[in-house]
Design an enzyme around this catalytic site. Structure first.
Site, PDB file in Angstrom:
ATOM      1  N   ALA A  66      40.264  44.387 -78.241  1.00  0.00           N
ATOM      2  CA  ALA A  66      40.883  44.860 -79.467  1.00  0.00           C
ATOM      3  C   ALA A  66      40.755  46.382 -79.459  1.00  0.00           C
ATOM      4  O   ALA A  66      39.849  46.937 -78.820  1.00  0.00           O
ATOM      5  CB  ALA A  66      40.175  44.248 -80.664  1.00  0.00           C
ATOM      6  N   GLY A 111      38.658  41.095 -76.941  1.00  0.00           N
ATOM      7  CA  GLY A 111      39.869  40.418 -77.386  1.00  0.00           C
ATOM      8  C   GLY A 111      40.806  40.062 -76.236  1.00  0.00           C
ATOM      9  O   GLY A 111      41.619  39.139 -76.359  1.00  0.00           O
ATOM     10  N   GLU A 114      39.470  36.889 -74.921  1.00  0.00           N
ATOM     11  CA  GLU A 114      39.771  35.860 -75.921  1.00  0.00           C
ATOM     12  C   GLU A 114      41.250  35.459 -75.886  1.00  0.00           C
ATOM     13  O   GLU A 114      41.588  34.285 -76.068  1.00  0.00           O
ATOM     14  CB  GLU A 114      39.370  36.382 -77.308  1.00  0.00           C
ATOM     15  N   GLU A 134      31.379  43.007 -77.060  1.00  0.00           N
ATOM     16  CA  GLU A 134      31.363  43.403 -78.469  1.00  0.00           C
ATOM     17  C   GLU A 134      29.997  43.846 -78.970  1.00  0.00           C
ATOM     18  O   GLU A 134      29.891  44.768 -79.781  1.00  0.00           O
ATOM     19  CB  GLU A 134      31.877  42.256 -79.359  1.00  0.00           C
TER      20      GLU A 134
HETATM   21  N1  CAA Z   1      40.388  50.098 -77.450  1.00  0.00           N
HETATM   22  C1  CAA Z   1      40.999  51.291 -77.508  1.00  0.00           C
HETATM   23  N2  CAA Z   1      41.194  52.087 -76.444  1.00  0.00           N
HETATM   24  C2  CAA Z   1      40.730  51.640 -75.250  1.00  0.00           C
HETATM   25  C3  CAA Z   1      40.077  50.412 -75.116  1.00  0.00           C
HETATM   26  C4  CAA Z   1      39.923  49.606 -76.292  1.00  0.00           C
HETATM   27  N3  CAA Z   1      39.343  48.403 -76.257  1.00  0.00           N
HETATM   28  N4  CAA Z   1      39.717  50.245 -73.831  1.00  0.00           N
HETATM   29  C5  CAA Z   1      40.137  51.346 -73.183  1.00  0.00           C
HETATM   30  N5  CAA Z   1      40.753  52.188 -74.037  1.00  0.00           N
HETATM   31  C6  CAA Z   1      41.346  53.481 -73.752  1.00  0.00           C
HETATM   32  C7  CAA Z   1      40.271  54.558 -73.544  1.00  0.00           C
HETATM   33  O1  CAA Z   1      39.824  55.049 -74.790  1.00  0.00           O
HETATM   34  C8  CAA Z   1      41.018  55.585 -72.729  1.00  0.00           C
HETATM   35  O2  CAA Z   1      41.837  56.323 -73.591  1.00  0.00           O
HETATM   36  P1  CAA Z   1      41.977  57.944 -73.395  1.00  0.00           P
HETATM   37  O3  CAA Z   1      42.610  58.085 -72.036  1.00  0.00           O
HETATM   38  O4  CAA Z   1      42.874  58.342 -74.502  1.00  0.00           O
HETATM   39  O5  CAA Z   1      40.602  58.486 -73.442  1.00  0.00           O
HETATM   40  C9  CAA Z   1      41.943  54.724 -71.858  1.00  0.00           C
HETATM   41  O6  CAA Z   1      42.027  53.449 -72.507  1.00  0.00           O
HETATM   42  C10 CAA Z   1      41.400  54.507 -70.463  1.00  0.00           C
HETATM   43  O7  CAA Z   1      40.087  53.973 -70.585  1.00  0.00           O
HETATM   44  P2  CAA Z   1      38.810  54.620 -69.839  1.00  0.00           P
HETATM   45  O8  CAA Z   1      39.021  56.068 -69.622  1.00  0.00           O
HETATM   46  O9  CAA Z   1      37.597  54.213 -70.607  1.00  0.00           O
HETATM   47  O10 CAA Z   1      38.905  53.859 -68.447  1.00  0.00           O
HETATM   48  P3  CAA Z   1      37.691  53.510 -67.465  1.00  0.00           P
HETATM   49  O11 CAA Z   1      38.311  53.031 -66.221  1.00  0.00           O
HETATM   50  O12 CAA Z   1      36.722  54.637 -67.385  1.00  0.00           O
HETATM   51  O13 CAA Z   1      36.925  52.281 -68.178  1.00  0.00           O
HETATM   52  C11 CAA Z   1      36.783  50.182 -69.360  1.00  0.00           C
HETATM   53  C12 CAA Z   1      37.579  51.061 -68.354  1.00  0.00           C
HETATM   54  C13 CAA Z   1      35.447  49.796 -68.708  1.00  0.00           C
HETATM   55  C14 CAA Z   1      37.619  48.952 -69.627  1.00  0.00           C
HETATM   56  C15 CAA Z   1      36.537  50.977 -70.634  1.00  0.00           C
HETATM   57  O14 CAA Z   1      37.758  51.528 -71.081  1.00  0.00           O
HETATM   58  C16 CAA Z   1      35.963  50.180 -71.749  1.00  0.00           C
HETATM   59  O15 CAA Z   1      34.773  49.883 -71.738  1.00  0.00           O
HETATM   60  N6  CAA Z   1      36.792  49.798 -72.752  1.00  0.00           N
HETATM   61  C17 CAA Z   1      36.340  49.095 -73.925  1.00  0.00           C
HETATM   62  C18 CAA Z   1      36.052  47.642 -73.611  1.00  0.00           C
HETATM   63  C19 CAA Z   1      35.566  46.929 -74.842  1.00  0.00           C
HETATM   64  O16 CAA Z   1      34.526  47.231 -75.385  1.00  0.00           O
HETATM   65  N7  CAA Z   1      36.331  45.927 -75.286  1.00  0.00           N
HETATM   66  C20 CAA Z   1      36.003  45.144 -76.467  1.00  0.00           C
HETATM   67  C21 CAA Z   1      36.625  45.737 -77.678  1.00  0.00           C
HETATM   68  S1  CAA Z   1      36.052  44.982 -79.171  1.00  0.00           S
HETATM   69  C22 CAA Z   1      36.927  43.556 -79.335  1.00  0.00           C
HETATM   70  O17 CAA Z   1      37.721  43.200 -78.518  1.00  0.00           O
HETATM   71  C23 CAA Z   1      36.634  42.790 -80.609  1.00  0.00           C
HETATM   72  C24 CAA Z   1      37.203  41.455 -80.685  1.00  0.00           C
HETATM   73  O18 CAA Z   1      36.706  40.500 -80.151  1.00  0.00           O
HETATM   74  C25 CAA Z   1      38.357  41.206 -81.522  1.00  0.00           C
END
Ligand code: CAA
Length: 257
Positions: A66, A111, A114, A134
């Site tokens: 998400a 998400g 999921e 999360e």
């Molecule tokens: N939401 C919003 N933006 C996201 C994102 C997310 N879940 N995942 C990645 N992005 C964005 C980053 O912010 C980044 O944007 P900018 O270029 O503007 O800075 C872009 O995508 C590229 O990401 P990274 O630079 O972080 O890429 P990376 O290769 O270094 O890392 C990753 C990849 C390990 C997937 C890392 O992006 C990450 O950890 N993302 C978040 C993963 C996460 O925590 N997901 C769970 C979200 S909570 C949820 O989903 C709740 C639910 O159950 C409903």
């Protein structure tokens, strides 16, 4: 219909839905979820479509979760509305009459994992990564992960993933039954299309009844579920597919569904 964050391609009896926000690793914000809901609602009534594939744009991510930027300022009430929207999308995919294959071409986190769990089958590319991270954001999985993950891979393994937030690779995901199989990234869509074509060549009404009884039956006790299966088995004998399928077998020719 024109969408901003998703692409929908229809190729004869196959629909391919691509989440198209590669710069944000296809993260699910409100608009993306609303578009997925509209698209799958439309597909559910499209009798020309026999199988759906859902994937993410680019080579890095299926869906990285998400949208954290979108969620950051949410109030509890807004969080509930957002969570319910995610649940509605997952349920709509799960209850879609047609089978849905997740083509997991990279990160499937939070998400994203999921979303994949709400599909009938999951094929992953060798670079795919899975997890429910999360707890590292101070929240719990909110689009059904706490419920569908234990049902798919068992409670112990699901608890390990959900409590630790750790990320696992495609090989590990395959080993624990989170995905059906792993293929080289360049072959992922071809493999998904091949599976879709095989399913699409079978009796479409029978396939849809199979989906219905597998999904609904898993929420029943075994006695009721088997009785439900018997009812749907009986229903097959009212349709044209059973007549054609059995006649074709006995006449030693391929069936024409
Ligand atoms: N939401 C919003 N933006 C996201 C994102 C997310 N879940 N995942 C990645 N992005 C964005 C980053 O912010 C980044 O944007 P900018 O270029 O503007 O800075 C872009 O995508 C590229 O990401 P990274 O630079 O972080 O890429 P990376 O290769 O270094 O890392 C990753 C990849 C390990 C997937 C890392 O992006 C990450 O950890 N993302 C978040 C993963 C996460 O925590 N997901 C769970 C979200 S909570 C949820 O989903 C709740 C639910 O159950 C409903």
């Amino acid at each position: 219909m024109d969408y901003t964050n998703i692409l929908v391609e229809k190729d004869k009896t196959l629909a391919i839905v691509t989440i198209n926000r590669p710069k944000a690793l296809n993260a699910l914000n409100k608009t993306t979820l609303e578009e997925l809901l509209a698209c799958f609602t439309e597909l559910s009534g499209d009798r020309t479509i026999k199988v759906v594939i859902i994937t993410g744009a680019g080579e890095k991510a299926f869906v990285a979760g998400a949208d954290i930027a979108f969620m950051q300022g949410l109030t509890p009430d807004e969080g509930k509305v957002f969570g319910r929207l995610g649940h509605t999308v997952a349920r709509t995919i799960e209850n879609l009459p047609q089978p849905v294959i997740a083509a997991i071409n990279g990160f499937a986190l939070g998400g994203g994992c999921e979303l994949a769990l709400s599909c009938d089958m999951r094929l992953a590319s060798n670079n795919a990564k899975f997890g429910q991270p999360e707890v590292n954001l101070g929240i719990i999985p909110g689009f059904g992960g706490t419920q569908r993950l234990p049902r798919l891979i068992g409670k112990g393994l699901a608890c390990e993933l959900i409590y630790s937030g750790k990320i696992i690779d495609a090989a590990e995901a395959s080993r624990i039954g989170l995905v059906n199989r792993v293929v080289p990234q360049e072959k992922l869509m071809a493999e998904c299309r091949e599976l879709a074509a095989l399913i699409g060549s079978r009796g479409p009404a029978a396939v849809q009844l199979c989906k219905e009884v597998v999904n609904n039956g898993m929420e029943m006790d075994l006695t009721r579920a088997c009785s439900y299966e018997a009812d749907l088995f009986a229903l097959c004998f009212a349709g044209s597919e059973q007549k054609e399928g059995m006649a074709a077998f006995l006449e030693k020719r391929p069936p024409q569904f």
